[in-house]
Each structure stands twice: as C-alpha cells, then as structure tokens.
Design a protein around this motif. Structure first.
Motif, PDB file in Angstrom:
ATOM      1  N   THR A  34       0.650  -1.050  -0.064  1.00 40.88           N
ATOM      2  CA  THR A  34       0.098  -0.022   0.155  1.00 40.88           C
ATOM      3  C   THR A  34       0.851   1.164  -0.048  1.00 40.88           C
ATOM      4  OG1 THR A  34      -1.652  -1.265   1.278  1.00 40.88           O
ATOM      5  CG2 THR A  34      -1.992   1.227   1.164  1.00 40.88           C
ATOM      6  N   THR A  35       0.582   2.065  -1.019  1.00 38.19           N
ATOM      7  CA  THR A  35       1.272   3.245  -0.960  1.00 38.19           C
ATOM      8  C   THR A  35       0.840   4.246   0.132  1.00 38.19           C
ATOM      9  OG1 THR A  35       0.026   4.203  -2.622  1.00 38.19           O
ATOM     10  CG2 THR A  35       1.913   3.122  -3.488  1.00 38.19           C
ATOM     11  N   ARG A  40       0.090   9.750  -3.074  1.00 36.77           N
ATOM     12  CA  ARG A  40      -0.900   9.588  -3.960  1.00 36.77           C
ATOM     13  C   ARG A  40      -1.023  10.896  -4.885  1.00 36.77           C
ATOM     14  NH1 ARG A  40      -4.543   5.919  -0.243  1.00 36.77           N
ATOM     15  NH2 ARG A  40      -3.142   4.665   0.484  1.00 36.77           N
ATOM     16  N   ILE A  57       0.471   7.564  -8.911  1.00 36.97           N
ATOM     17  CA  ILE A  57       0.542   6.748  -7.586  1.00 36.97           C
ATOM     18  C   ILE A  57      -0.913   6.692  -7.104  1.00 36.97           C
ATOM     19  CG2 ILE A  57       1.587   6.445  -5.489  1.00 36.97           C
ATOM     20  CD1 ILE A  57       3.842   8.057  -6.192  1.00 36.97           C
ATOM     21  N   LYS A  59      -3.610   3.759  -4.311  1.00 32.65           N
ATOM     22  CA  LYS A  59      -3.284   3.145  -3.431  1.00 32.65           C
ATOM     23  C   LYS A  59      -2.610   1.828  -3.435  1.00 32.65           C
ATOM     24  CE  LYS A  59      -6.113   1.418   0.639  1.00 32.65           C
ATOM     25  NZ  LYS A  59      -7.271   1.060   1.340  1.00 32.65           N
ATOM     26  N   HIS A  60      -2.741   1.081  -4.525  1.00 34.55           N
ATOM     27  CA  HIS A  60      -2.238  -0.248  -4.760  1.00 34.55           C
ATOM     28  C   HIS A  60      -1.449  -0.397  -6.242  1.00 34.55           C
ATOM     29  CE1 HIS A  60      -3.505  -2.058  -1.134  1.00 34.55           C
ATOM     30  NE2 HIS A  60      -4.768  -1.683  -1.527  1.00 34.55           N
ATOM     31  N   PHE A  62       1.645   1.845  -9.011  1.00 41.60           N
ATOM     32  CA  PHE A  62       2.595   3.087  -9.222  1.00 41.60           C
ATOM     33  C   PHE A  62       2.831   2.735 -10.918  1.00 41.60           C
ATOM     34  CE2 PHE A  62       6.936   4.424  -9.975  1.00 41.60           C
ATOM     35  CZ  PHE A  62       7.105   5.284  -9.009  1.00 41.60           C
ATOM     36  N   VAL A  81       6.650  -1.595  -1.226  1.00 44.81           N
ATOM     37  CA  VAL A  81       6.834  -0.304  -0.679  1.00 44.81           C
ATOM     38  C   VAL A  81       7.327  -0.340   0.676  1.00 44.81           C
ATOM     39  CG1 VAL A  81       5.672   1.895   0.060  1.00 44.81           C
ATOM     40  CG2 VAL A  81       4.867   0.759  -1.927  1.00 44.81           C
ATOM     41  N   LYS A  83       9.791   1.844   3.727  1.00 47.15           N
ATOM     42  CA  LYS A  83      10.173   3.257   4.197  1.00 47.15           C
ATOM     43  C   LYS A  83      11.443   3.364   4.926  1.00 47.15           C
ATOM     44  CE  LYS A  83       8.267   7.156   6.874  1.00 47.15           C
ATOM     45  NZ  LYS A  83       7.237   7.726   7.788  1.00 47.15           N
ATOM     46  N   TYR A  88      10.466   7.109   1.001  1.00 47.66           N
ATOM     47  CA  TYR A  88       9.734   5.867   0.498  1.00 47.66           C
ATOM     48  C   TYR A  88      10.403   5.099  -0.636  1.00 47.66           C
ATOM     49  CZ  TYR A  88       6.115   7.351   3.551  1.00 47.66           C
ATOM     50  OH  TYR A  88       5.540   7.763   4.779  1.00 47.66           O
ATOM     51  N   PHE A  90      10.573   2.244  -3.626  1.00 46.03           N
ATOM     52  CA  PHE A  90       9.332   1.476  -4.360  1.00 46.03           C
ATOM     53  C   PHE A  90      10.336   0.292  -5.061  1.00 46.03           C
ATOM     54  CE2 PHE A  90       7.155   5.229  -3.772  1.00 46.03           C
ATOM     55  CZ  PHE A  90       5.896   4.786  -3.650  1.00 46.03           C
TER      56      PHE A  90
END
Length: 145
Positions: A34-35, A40, A57, A59-60, A62, A81, A83, A88, A90
């Motif tokens: 989940t981003t 987003r 971007i 929610k789910h 990229f 994803v 952190k 963040y 990817f």
C-alpha cells in the motif's frame, strides 16, 4: 555565495553518509503493498521541448513511463513499498529486479508560492522534482556539481 556552497557541500556529505547506511534490501516484514497517502496522485516533471515524465500513484499501484507496478502483478512488476526515514522506496528488495527509486513529498517554491511536490532521489546529489501540475519549467536540481 561561498557560505552557501559550503552549506550545500556539508548537506551533501551528511546525506551521503545516510545513504551509505541505507539497507541493501528491505525485508518482507518492513515492506508493504500500500502506498502512503502523502505520495498518491499524478505528478509531472518537465523534460524540455514540451515533453513530460508522468508518475501516477494510487493506493495499490505505481505507474511511470507507461509501466504499471501493483501487488497483483508477477515478477518485475510486483509492487513493494518500504520506508527509510522520510523516504519511501519502491521495489527496493533482493527479489525485485526493477528498483523504482526513493521518493518523498516536500514543498518547493513555484511561481512565487510553495507547492507540494514529489521528489525522487536519483544518484549522488541529483533530485528530480515532480509538481502536481504541468509546468513548462524543470525544477530538478543537483546538490553536487
């Protein structure tokens, strides 16, 4: 001007030390599909001659350069994803072949007011800036010459 260059050099050194401490692979326990809400949206980077790089971007997913990465995809296109500090990452893992980069949001002065932008770290001291609107100006910058 000399003080500014010295400050930027010190900032680059500190950032370089932090990057050296970056984990080479994100473990499965720290990665998600989940981003974050802050990232987003649709982001644009002016490349010159009227052309744009576009990152979308959701929610789910990229999407960059017409390629979509999501948790439901297989292989290189499977989205992960993680952190690290305020950045963040990817698809930064041992199993992912395609590292999409490191991103964060910040504010940048655009046309006299501060706008929210997506910043992508690219190489030593190079940052690509993606505003949320189409501007005919490139805001990307390098810390080191």
């Amino acid at each position: 001007m000399k003080k500014f260059k010295l400050f930027m050099f010190a900032l680059a050194v500190i950032f370089g030390i932090q990057l050296a401490a970056l984990p080479t692979n994100a473990s499965a326990s720290t990665s998600t599909t989940t981003t974050p809400k802050a990232l987003r949206g649709t982001w644009f980077e002016y490349r010159g001659q009227g052309k744009l790089n576009i990152i979308k971007i959701t929610k789910h997913s990229f999407t960059t350069n017409g390629k979509t990465y999501s948790p439901s995809r297989k292989g290189d296109r499977k989205l992960q994803v993680s952190k690290w500090g305020s950045w963040y990452l990817f698809n930064k893992s041992k199993s992912a072949k395609k590292d999409l980069g490191q991103y964060k949001t910040t504010k940048k002065l655009i046309h006299g007011s501060y706008k929210k932008v997506l910043v992508k770290y690219h190489g030593i001291g190079s940052y690509h800036v993606f505003p949320s609107h189409k501007y005919q100006h490139k805001y990307s910058y390098k810390v080191l010459n």
